[in-house]
Design an enzyme around this catalytic site. Structure first.
Site, PDB file in Angstrom:
ATOM      1  N   GLY A   8      -1.565  -6.347   0.989  1.00 11.35           N
ATOM      2  CA  GLY A   8      -1.304  -5.802   2.321  1.00 11.35           C
ATOM      3  C   GLY A   8      -2.164  -6.391   3.419  1.00 11.35           C
ATOM      4  O   GLY A   8      -2.528  -5.691   4.366  1.00 11.35           O
ATOM      5  N   TYR A 149       5.040  10.459   0.654  1.00 11.79           N
ATOM      6  CA  TYR A 149       3.902   9.633   1.085  1.00 11.79           C
ATOM      7  C   TYR A 149       2.574  10.277   0.676  1.00 11.79           C
ATOM      8  O   TYR A 149       1.733   9.648   0.024  1.00 11.79           O
ATOM      9  CB  TYR A 149       3.955   9.443   2.609  1.00 11.79           C
ATOM     10  CG  TYR A 149       2.796   8.641   3.142  1.00 11.79           C
ATOM     11  CD1 TYR A 149       2.805   7.249   3.080  1.00 11.79           C
ATOM     12  CD2 TYR A 149       1.672   9.269   3.688  1.00 11.79           C
ATOM     13  CE1 TYR A 149       1.732   6.507   3.549  1.00 11.79           C
ATOM     14  CE2 TYR A 149       0.597   8.536   4.156  1.00 11.79           C
ATOM     15  CZ  TYR A 149       0.627   7.164   4.091  1.00 11.79           C
ATOM     16  OH  TYR A 149      -0.438   6.419   4.541  1.00 11.79           O
TER      17      TYR A 149
HETATM   18  N1  LIG Z   1      -2.183   3.646   9.764  1.00 12.22           N
HETATM   19  C1  LIG Z   1      -2.573   4.847   9.343  1.00 12.22           C
HETATM   20  O1  LIG Z   1      -2.680   5.810  10.127  1.00 12.22           O
HETATM   21  C2  LIG Z   1      -2.876   5.072   7.898  1.00 12.22           C
HETATM   22  C3  LIG Z   1      -3.443   6.298   7.524  1.00 12.22           C
HETATM   23  C4  LIG Z   1      -3.725   6.528   6.192  1.00 12.22           C
HETATM   24  C5  LIG Z   1      -3.486   5.540   5.246  1.00 12.22           C
HETATM   25  N2  LIG Z   1      -2.936   4.342   5.638  1.00 12.22           N
HETATM   26  C6  LIG Z   1      -2.693   3.338   4.611  1.00 12.22           C
HETATM   27  O2  LIG Z   1      -3.278   2.118   4.990  1.00 12.22           O
HETATM   28  C7  LIG Z   1      -2.582   1.037   4.371  1.00 12.22           C
HETATM   29  C8  LIG Z   1      -2.246  -0.013   5.422  1.00 12.22           C
HETATM   30  O3  LIG Z   1      -1.328   0.560   6.341  1.00 12.22           O
HETATM   31  P1  LIG Z   1      -1.203   0.084   7.852  1.00 12.22           P
HETATM   32  O4  LIG Z   1      -1.208   1.305   8.674  1.00 12.22           O
HETATM   33  O5  LIG Z   1      -2.141  -1.007   8.125  1.00 12.22           O
HETATM   34  O6  LIG Z   1       0.320  -0.405   7.858  1.00 12.22           O
HETATM   35  P2  LIG Z   1       0.995  -1.832   8.010  1.00 12.22           P
HETATM   36  O7  LIG Z   1       2.449  -1.564   7.935  1.00 12.22           O
HETATM   37  O8  LIG Z   1       0.458  -2.564   9.172  1.00 12.22           O
HETATM   38  O9  LIG Z   1       0.503  -2.596   6.698  1.00 12.22           O
HETATM   39  C9  LIG Z   1       1.104  -2.448   5.451  1.00 12.22           C
HETATM   40  C10 LIG Z   1       1.034  -3.762   4.724  1.00 12.22           C
HETATM   41  O10 LIG Z   1       1.684  -3.594   3.459  1.00 12.22           O
HETATM   42  C11 LIG Z   1       2.565  -4.699   3.281  1.00 12.22           C
HETATM   43  N3  LIG Z   1       3.704  -4.317   2.435  1.00 12.22           N
HETATM   44  C12 LIG Z   1       4.651  -3.386   2.710  1.00 12.22           C
HETATM   45  N4  LIG Z   1       5.570  -3.366   1.744  1.00 12.22           N
HETATM   46  C13 LIG Z   1       5.192  -4.275   0.826  1.00 12.22           C
HETATM   47  C14 LIG Z   1       5.752  -4.704  -0.400  1.00 12.22           C
HETATM   48  N5  LIG Z   1       6.910  -4.222  -0.873  1.00 12.22           N
HETATM   49  N6  LIG Z   1       5.109  -5.663  -1.089  1.00 12.22           N
HETATM   50  C15 LIG Z   1       3.952  -6.203  -0.613  1.00 12.22           C
HETATM   51  N7  LIG Z   1       3.379  -5.835   0.544  1.00 12.22           N
HETATM   52  C16 LIG Z   1       3.996  -4.879   1.257  1.00 12.22           C
HETATM   53  C17 LIG Z   1       3.033  -5.053   4.699  1.00 12.22           C
HETATM   54  O11 LIG Z   1       3.619  -6.317   4.782  1.00 12.22           O
HETATM   55  C18 LIG Z   1       1.745  -4.893   5.470  1.00 12.22           C
HETATM   56  O12 LIG Z   1       0.963  -6.076   5.442  1.00 12.22           O
HETATM   57  C19 LIG Z   1      -1.337   1.663   3.713  1.00 12.22           C
HETATM   58  O13 LIG Z   1      -1.568   1.839   2.334  1.00 12.22           O
HETATM   59  C20 LIG Z   1      -1.222   2.997   4.409  1.00 12.22           C
HETATM   60  O14 LIG Z   1      -0.558   3.952   3.633  1.00 12.22           O
HETATM   61  C21 LIG Z   1      -2.623   4.090   6.945  1.00 12.22           C
END
Ligand SMILES: NC(=O)c1ccc[n+]([C@@H]2O[C@H](COP(=O)([O-])OP(=O)(O)OC[C@H]3O[C@@H](n4cnc5c(N)ncnc54)[C@H](O)[C@@H]3O)[C@@H](O)[C@H]2O)c1
Length: 253
Positions: A8, A149
């Protein structure tokens, strides 16, 4: 210089982690569905297998650490995709990279969420932890994106804690970061969905520290957990959420 692998790293929190580790002079192997050293779809068994083999090949001397950050948000209509990427995309890779991590007594940081300890469908969480696919499918029939989720994020944290001692015996410290609301493409997508917009605005207004998180807040926590300064931190879920979890669940920790 250390060698890390992560999932990711293309956008959001993962991109900030990648940038900070590279700026510190480390080598980082990025697995993602796009813009990555190893392009793999972690929602499929074949994609996860490909990713594991390619990381092992790219790091023959072993890994100093692995960060599992790829994830899908609650707005994705295909709920099984959320489960496959968030849960199996994390634990299958950690299991598959165990020997490679043990070579260098590397650290693991999983990105969970501060939604993980919230009330959710515990039957579904248990079905994830016991890898009971028919039960997962049955539970999902009556679930919504947000519950799937939060359940996947709870399952990740509980899997990490259940396996902490076994991995620590090999010198591998596992920990999780539980981010609160963080401005990324994922939250932008959820916020643009009219079903969630109002609830998100209220949620944002209630963050004790009075701002949303930024990806660098999470990268700072990950860097600490990977560093020698955290050498006795093992099996922890660190909330990086502006005080939200403490406010919502003051007496449970
Ligand atoms: N943004 C928030 O508020 C928040 C809060 C709690 C947890 N998170 C967690 O943080 C992590 C990053 O999220 P983010 O907010 O940066 O989102 P984001 O969408 O920017 O990043 C998600 C990443 O996962 C990759 N991805 C998605 N599907 C995929 C697949 N099938 N195979 C390989 N890669 C894949 C995407 O290409 C991207 O690079 C996630 O696990 C999310 O659940 C985010």
């Amino acid at each position: 210089m250390k060698t890390y692998a992560m999932t990711g790293g293309a956008t959001g929190i993962g991109a900030a982690i990648k940038t900070s580790l590279r700026e510190a002079g480390h080598s980082i192997i990025v697995v993602d569905i796009k813009d990555a050293d190893i392009v793999a779809d972690l929602s499929t068994h074949a994609g996860r297998d490909l990713a594991i083999k390619a990381v092992i090949e790219a790091a023959p001397e072993g890994l100093d650490g692995f960060i599992s950050c790829a994830g899908l948000g609650s707005h994705i209509p295909d709920l099984s995709l959320i489960a496959n990427v968030n849960y199996y995309g994390t634990i299958d890779l950690v299991k598959g990279l165990k020997d490679t991590l043990a070579l260098k007594r590397g650290g693991v940081v999983m990105i969970s969420s501060n939604s993980a300890p919230m009330p959710t469908n515990t039957g579904f969480v248990d079905a994830l932890l016991s890898d009971d696919r028919p039960k997962q499918a049955q539970e999902m029939e009556s679930m919504e994106g947000q519950t799937v989720y939060s359940a996947t994020k709870q399952a990740v944290a509980r899997w990490m804690r259940r396996n902490t001692a076994e991995f620590a015996a090999l010198g591998i410290r596992m920990n999780a970061v539980a981010p609160g609301y963080t401005e990324t493409p994922m939250t932008a997508a959820v916020k643009s969905d009219p079903t969630y917009r109002e609830a998100i605005n209220q949620f944002l207004a209630s963050i004790p520290i009075q701002r949303a998180g930024v990806p660098e807040d999470m990268a700072n926590a990950v860097n600490f957990l990977l560093s020698d300064a955290a050498s006795f931190v093992c099996g922890s879920v660190i909330f990086v959420d502006g005080g939200h979890d403490a406010m919502l669940r003051p007496d449970q920790f």
